[in-house]
Design a protein around this motif. Structure first.
Motif, PDB file in Angstrom:
ATOM      1  N   ILE A  18       7.848 -18.886  -3.572  1.00 46.44           N
ATOM      2  CA  ILE A  18       8.270 -18.376  -2.258  1.00 46.44           C
ATOM      3  C   ILE A  18       7.578 -17.053  -1.948  1.00 46.44           C
ATOM      4  N   GLU A  19       7.526 -16.160  -2.917  1.00 46.08           N
ATOM      5  CA  GLU A  19       6.851 -14.877  -2.673  1.00 46.08           C
ATOM      6  C   GLU A  19       5.360 -15.086  -2.395  1.00 46.08           C
ATOM      7  N   GLU A  20       4.740 -15.973  -3.153  1.00 47.14           N
ATOM      8  CA  GLU A  20       3.324 -16.263  -2.927  1.00 47.14           C
ATOM      9  C   GLU A  20       3.129 -16.908  -1.555  1.00 47.14           C
ATOM     10  N   GLY A  21       4.065 -17.761  -1.157  1.00 46.67           N
ATOM     11  CA  GLY A  21       3.999 -18.356   0.171  1.00 46.67           C
ATOM     12  C   GLY A  21       4.093 -17.320   1.271  1.00 46.67           C
ATOM     13  N   MET A  22       4.915 -16.316   1.058  1.00 47.77           N
ATOM     14  CA  MET A  22       5.031 -15.231   2.029  1.00 47.77           C
ATOM     15  C   MET A  22       3.742 -14.412   2.064  1.00 47.77           C
ATOM     16  N   ASP A  23       3.113 -14.238   0.900  1.00 44.75           N
ATOM     17  CA  ASP A  23       1.804 -13.571   0.860  1.00 44.75           C
ATOM     18  C   ASP A  23       0.786 -14.339   1.703  1.00 44.75           C
ATOM     19  N   VAL A  24       0.768 -15.664   1.550  1.00 44.83           N
ATOM     20  CA  VAL A  24      -0.172 -16.505   2.297  1.00 44.83           C
ATOM     21  C   VAL A  24       0.082 -16.381   3.795  1.00 44.83           C
ATOM     22  N   LEU A  25       1.345 -16.384   4.190  1.00 43.90           N
ATOM     23  CA  LEU A  25       1.669 -16.239   5.613  1.00 43.90           C
ATOM     24  C   LEU A  25       1.164 -14.909   6.163  1.00 43.90           C
ATOM     25  N   ARG A  26       1.336 -13.864   5.412  1.00 45.31           N
ATOM     26  CA  ARG A  26       0.851 -12.560   5.870  1.00 45.31           C
ATOM     27  C   ARG A  26      -0.666 -12.568   5.992  1.00 45.31           C
ATOM     28  N   GLU A  27      -1.344 -13.202   5.038  1.00 48.78           N
ATOM     29  CA  GLU A  27      -2.802 -13.280   5.099  1.00 48.78           C
ATOM     30  C   GLU A  27      -3.259 -14.095   6.309  1.00 48.78           C
ATOM     31  N   ALA A  28      -2.443 -15.071   6.702  1.00 48.62           N
ATOM     32  CA  ALA A  28      -2.778 -15.901   7.858  1.00 48.62           C
ATOM     33  C   ALA A  28      -2.490 -15.192   9.179  1.00 48.62           C
ATOM     34  N   GLY A  29      -1.859 -14.022   9.115  1.00 52.33           N
ATOM     35  CA  GLY A  29      -1.616 -13.243  10.321  1.00 52.33           C
ATOM     36  C   GLY A  29      -0.190 -13.270  10.832  1.00 52.33           C
ATOM     37  N   PHE A  30       0.710 -13.928  10.099  1.00 52.47           N
ATOM     38  CA  PHE A  30       2.107 -13.975  10.527  1.00 52.47           C
ATOM     39  C   PHE A  30       2.826 -12.680  10.128  1.00 52.47           C
ATOM     40  N   THR A  31       3.782 -12.294  10.946  1.00 51.56           N
ATOM     41  CA  THR A  31       4.590 -11.114  10.641  1.00 51.56           C
ATOM     42  C   THR A  31       6.051 -11.466  10.413  1.00 51.56           C
ATOM     43  N   GLU A  32       6.418 -12.733  10.685  1.00 53.38           N
ATOM     44  CA  GLU A  32       7.799 -13.165  10.496  1.00 53.38           C
ATOM     45  C   GLU A  32       7.850 -14.662  10.216  1.00 53.38           C
ATOM     46  N   PHE A  33       8.999 -15.104   9.741  1.00 48.59           N
ATOM     47  CA  PHE A  33       9.230 -16.518   9.475  1.00 48.59           C
ATOM     48  C   PHE A  33      10.659 -16.837   9.900  1.00 48.59           C
ATOM     49  N   ALA A  34      11.029 -18.108   9.815  1.00 50.52           N
ATOM     50  CA  ALA A  34      12.336 -18.520  10.307  1.00 50.52           C
ATOM     51  C   ALA A  34      13.206 -19.120   9.212  1.00 50.52           C
ATOM     52  N   ILE A  35      14.491 -18.829   9.284  1.00 45.42           N
ATOM     53  CA  ILE A  35      15.509 -19.633   8.630  1.00 45.42           C
ATOM     54  C   ILE A  35      16.339 -20.228   9.768  1.00 45.42           C
ATOM     55  N   TYR A  36      17.084 -21.275   9.477  1.00 42.08           N
ATOM     56  CA  TYR A  36      17.832 -21.944  10.541  1.00 42.08           C
ATOM     57  C   TYR A  36      19.327 -21.910  10.270  1.00 42.08           C
ATOM     58  N   GLU A  37      20.070 -21.612  11.321  1.00 37.86           N
ATOM     59  CA  GLU A  37      21.529 -21.611  11.283  1.00 37.86           C
ATOM     60  C   GLU A  37      22.022 -22.377  12.498  1.00 37.86           C
ATOM     61  N   LYS A  38      22.786 -23.426  12.252  1.00 33.47           N
ATOM     62  CA  LYS A  38      23.287 -24.284  13.327  1.00 33.47           C
ATOM     63  C   LYS A  38      22.141 -24.806  14.186  1.00 33.47           C
ATOM     64  N   ARG A  39      21.058 -25.173  13.515  1.00 33.78           N
ATOM     65  CA  ARG A  39      19.862 -25.785  14.127  1.00 33.78           C
ATOM     66  C   ARG A  39      19.095 -24.831  15.032  1.00 33.78           C
ATOM     67  N   GLN A  40      19.352 -23.552  14.902  1.00 37.91           N
ATOM     68  CA  GLN A  40      18.639 -22.552  15.689  1.00 37.91           C
ATOM     69  C   GLN A  40      17.860 -21.624  14.771  1.00 37.91           C
ATOM     70  N   PRO A  41      16.602 -21.293  15.143  1.00 37.70           N
ATOM     71  CA  PRO A  41      15.811 -20.408  14.281  1.00 37.70           C
ATOM     72  C   PRO A  41      16.292 -18.978  14.329  1.00 37.70           C
ATOM     73  N   ARG A  42      16.325 -18.361  13.180  1.00 33.06           N
ATOM     74  CA  ARG A  42      16.612 -16.931  13.074  1.00 33.06           C
ATOM     75  C   ARG A  42      15.380 -16.307  12.436  1.00 33.06           C
ATOM     76  N   MET A  43      14.730 -15.460  13.192  1.00 28.87           N
ATOM     77  CA  MET A  43      13.452 -14.894  12.744  1.00 28.87           C
ATOM     78  C   MET A  43      13.687 -13.698  11.823  1.00 28.87           C
ATOM     79  N   LEU A  44      12.943 -13.688  10.717  1.00 28.35           N
ATOM     80  CA  LEU A  44      13.040 -12.623   9.724  1.00 28.35           C
ATOM     81  C   LEU A  44      11.657 -12.039   9.470  1.00 28.35           C
ATOM     82  N   PRO A  45      11.562 -10.740   9.252  1.00 27.66           N
ATOM     83  CA  PRO A  45      10.253 -10.137   8.979  1.00 27.66           C
ATOM     84  C   PRO A  45       9.759 -10.506   7.584  1.00 27.66           C
ATOM     85  N   LEU A  46       8.456 -10.567   7.442  1.00 23.04           N
ATOM     86  CA  LEU A  46       7.850 -10.823   6.131  1.00 23.04           C
ATOM     87  C   LEU A  46       7.811  -9.522   5.344  1.00 23.04           C
ATOM     88  N   GLU A  47       8.977  -9.128   4.922  1.00 20.16           N
ATOM     89  CA  GLU A  47       9.100  -7.889   4.141  1.00 20.16           C
ATOM     90  C   GLU A  47      10.235  -8.007   3.154  1.00 20.16           C
TER      91      GLU A  47
END
Length: 270
Positions: free
Chosen positions: A241-270
């Motif tokens: 998971i940590e390595e995956g977050m590293d890859v996302l940051r390298e790809a230019g992403f600054t956040e990712f999503a978790i889902y609650e009640k089928r709705q995305p909740r955006m979290l920073p890559l930190e």
């Protein structure tokens, strides 16, 4: 975990045929790892729903409702629907009456074929692998058109076996147009793309999809991404998971999503 918001949103308990550990044990391990959020997503292969998965889905849902996660663990109830495009009635039945937080849509096998895991590739006739992949991309488009899911699981799943297990290289440049079509359809539909980290602990040695495809997704306008280890035991939970977050940051992403009640909740890559 070096990331404050590290979360694992694709994994399986003993409620899946190939899972090994109880839900309570999976939750305990998630808390021990210090995960910010943990979503359990046991299998439902839709074309086998009546014969093999109805009881498993019911059991997983009941157990997720009864479990008492360790204090401080954000626990979400999910499911991985395999091949919902091949049996939409069963996919609907699996979801009906259950308030899942998160639904993964996956294609593990194309119509009239076994799971990519079981297929033979070494002595296949010329064009066989290319034809399989072309059909796979088309079925992913069917899944996206069906639409009752939140994140597309392991986009490059077939390569886990074709390249990883059998050592047969695949030139994805030949599939660029088809893959762009899948990514663009995801974006238009408002669905997330999963970064599946299972490949980091398997022979293929990279995330599914990997860095170049994640960069391409972002170039096309994609912003919704989720992370999952695809663990089938407590031993693998959270791995990569940590390595995956590293890859996302390298790809230019600054956040990712978790889902609650089928709705995305955006979290920073930190």
């Amino acid at each position: 975990m070096k990331y404050k918001f590290a979360s694992d949103c694709h994994n399986h308990s003993a409620c899946s045929p190939d899972g090994h550990d109880a839900i309570a044990a999976m939750c305990a391990r998630a808390a021990e790892l210090g995960l910010y959020a943990y979503t359990l997503t046991d299998h439902c292969e839709c074309q086998k729903y009546e014969e093999r998965y109805r009881a498993r889905v019911e059991n997983a849902w009941a157990q997720m409702g009864a479990v008492r996660p360790p204090e401080g663990l954000r626990f979400y109830r999910g499911i991985e629907l395999g091949q919902p495009n091949q049996d939409t009635a069963s996919a609907k039945a699996a979801l009906e009456g259950r308030g899942y937080d998160f639904v993964i849509g996956s294609v593990h096998n194309i119509r009239d074929y076994e799971d990519f895991f079981f297929l033979e590739y070494k002595d296949a006739p010329a064009g066989y692998i290319g034809s399989l992949l072309e059909t796979y991309w088309r079925e992913l488009l069917e899944l996206i058109a069906w639409g009752d899911f939140d994140s597309l699981g392991h986009l490059t799943y077939p390569l886990r076996y074709i390249e990883g297990e059998h050592g047969i290289p695949v030139d994805l440049k030949r599939h660029r147009e088809a893959i762009d079509g899948v990514l663009s359809a995801l974006i238009r539909a408002g669905k997330a793309l999963e970064v599946n980290t299972s490949g980091l602990r398997q022979k293929i040695g990279r995330t599914l999809p990997d860095l170049p495809l994640l960069k391409r997704y972002r170039e096309l306008g994609g912003r919704l991404v989720t992370l999952g280890s695809d663990a089938h035991s407590t031993a693998d939970l959270g791995k990569g998971i940590e390595e995956g977050m590293d890859v996302l940051r390298e790809a230019g992403f600054t956040e990712f999503a978790i889902y609650e009640k089928r709705q995305p909740r955006m979290l920073p890559l930190e």
